[in-house]
Design a protein around this motif. Structure first.
Motif, short mmCIF file in Angstrom:
data_model
loop_
_atom_site.label_atom_id
_atom_site.label_comp_id
_atom_site.label_asym_id
_atom_site.label_seq_id
_atom_site.Cartn_x
_atom_site.Cartn_y
_atom_site.Cartn_z
N ALA A 104 0.82 -1.21 0.00
CA ALA A 104 0.00 0.00 0.00
C ALA A 104 0.86 1.26 0.00
O ALA A 104 0.52 2.26 -0.64
CB ALA A 104 -0.94 -0.01 1.21
N THR A 105 1.98 1.22 0.71
CA THR A 105 2.82 2.41 0.83
C THR A 105 3.62 2.66 -0.44
O THR A 105 3.65 3.79 -0.95
CB THR A 105 3.79 2.26 2.02
OG1 THR A 105 3.03 2.12 3.22
CG2 THR A 105 4.69 3.48 2.14
N PHE A 106 4.26 1.62 -0.98
CA PHE A 106 5.19 1.83 -2.08
C PHE A 106 4.66 1.41 -3.44
O PHE A 106 4.98 2.02 -4.45
CB PHE A 106 6.51 1.10 -1.79
CG PHE A 106 7.35 1.81 -0.78
CD1 PHE A 106 7.84 3.07 -1.04
CD2 PHE A 106 7.64 1.24 0.44
CE1 PHE A 106 8.61 3.74 -0.11
CE2 PHE A 106 8.40 1.90 1.38
CZ PHE A 106 8.89 3.17 1.10
N ARG A 107 3.88 0.37 -3.50
CA ARG A 107 3.38 -0.08 -4.80
C ARG A 107 2.21 0.76 -5.26
O ARG A 107 2.10 1.11 -6.43
CB ARG A 107 2.98 -1.55 -4.72
CG ARG A 107 2.67 -2.18 -6.07
CD ARG A 107 3.91 -2.28 -6.92
NE ARG A 107 3.67 -3.05 -8.13
CZ ARG A 107 4.60 -3.32 -9.03
NH1 ARG A 107 5.83 -2.88 -8.84
NH2 ARG A 107 4.33 -4.02 -10.11
N PHE A 108 1.31 1.07 -4.32
CA PHE A 108 0.09 1.77 -4.68
C PHE A 108 0.05 3.22 -4.19
O PHE A 108 -0.92 3.92 -4.46
CB PHE A 108 -1.12 1.00 -4.15
CG PHE A 108 -1.21 -0.39 -4.68
CD1 PHE A 108 -1.46 -0.64 -6.01
CD2 PHE A 108 -0.99 -1.48 -3.84
CE1 PHE A 108 -1.52 -1.93 -6.51
CE2 PHE A 108 -1.05 -2.78 -4.32
CZ PHE A 108 -1.31 -3.01 -5.66
N ARG A 109 1.09 3.65 -3.48
CA ARG A 109 1.20 5.05 -3.05
C ARG A 109 -0.01 5.52 -2.26
O ARG A 109 -0.50 6.64 -2.45
CB ARG A 109 1.39 5.95 -4.28
CG ARG A 109 2.60 5.59 -5.12
CD ARG A 109 3.88 6.06 -4.49
NE ARG A 109 5.05 5.86 -5.35
CZ ARG A 109 6.26 6.32 -5.07
NH1 ARG A 109 6.47 6.97 -3.96
NH2 ARG A 109 7.26 6.09 -5.88
#
Length: 245
Positions: A104-109
């Motif tokens: 959620a933090t890095f792949r989907f921002r």
């Protein structure tokens, strides 16, 4: 490094993840990380609670303790498979939470959505299922802190906080499983022991299986999170083409 889909390894993300893992490992016994440990225990107990609801049972109450222990009391319908799912839900729930935070933090921002969702989750679990004042206070108090962070912290700080929570969750899940694998006194009163009594499969086998699943899940999530998809070529707008003509 480029994957078959064209995604490239983001060395900045990789370095930040390694840093967060190192910080969590080095300061593992620091009192400053006590709230993080209790938070991950809540994730563990929430995994049990969610599994109980999914198999058609109900959750009576959840207890957290200052010594970083916890319990989830639930009512389950008859059946061995449901019990296996619920007993396994704690360890795997922690791994799923860590993997989800990474993605959620890095792949989907989804920077602020991560903290906001965590705030809502803690509030709901605390209000509905807290079995004592400490559990309620911790859930609601932490929910307020995370909610304020989602509202006011800069984007970079939110990213760092989300990643640290994800890294720490992963570490805690693996350390918890390590205790069940190698510490016989802990294993004798763990979820793995409950499953051993239910299935006659040794507790160490269950702990080993959970370890493999947790490590695999976290590795896949980390791999996906550390690889950024390149931005595709974008066609200029119609108005821009018209002006050039």
């Amino acid at each position: 490094m480029r994957t078959a889909s064209g995604a490239q390894l983001d060395f900045g993300r990789l370095a930040l993840l390694a840093l967060m893992l190192g910080v969590g490992w080095y300061f593992w016994d620091s009192p400053a990380l006590w709230p993080m440990k209790v938070l991950v225990v809540m994730m563990h107990e929430s995994g049990h609670a969610l599994a109980a609801l999914l198999v058609g049972g109900s959750v009576e109450r959840i207890h957290l303790a200052a010594d970083e222990s916890g319990s989830c009391l639930s009512r389950l319908p008859p059946g061995t498979l449901g019990q296996i799912a619920v007993y396994s839900g704690g360890y795997l729930g922690s791994a799923v939470a860590g993997a989800g935070l990474l993605l959620a933090t890095f792949r989907f921002r989804l920077r602020r959505w991560v903290l906001g969702t965590a705030s809502v989750w803690l509030t709901v679990m605390g209000v509905l299922y807290a079995g004592d004042s400490f559990t309620l206070f911790f859930c609601v108090g932490t929910a307020v802190v995370l909610g304020l962070g989602a509202k006011f912290l800069p984007d970079g700080v939110v990213d760092a906080l989300n990643l640290f929570i994800a890294a720490f969750t992963a570490l805690y899940a693996l350390f918890d499983l390590r205790s069940d694998l190698w510490d016989s006194t802990v294993r004798a009163r763990s979820d793995a022991a409950l499953l051993a009594d239910l299935t006659y499969v040794p507790a160490v086998v269950w702990a080993g299986l959970w370890s493999l699943l947790a490590i695999g899940l976290l590795a896949v999530a980390a791999y996906m999170s550390m690889h950024a998809k390149p931005r595709g070529m974008q066609m200029p707008s119609v108005t821009a083409r018209t002006r050039r003509v």
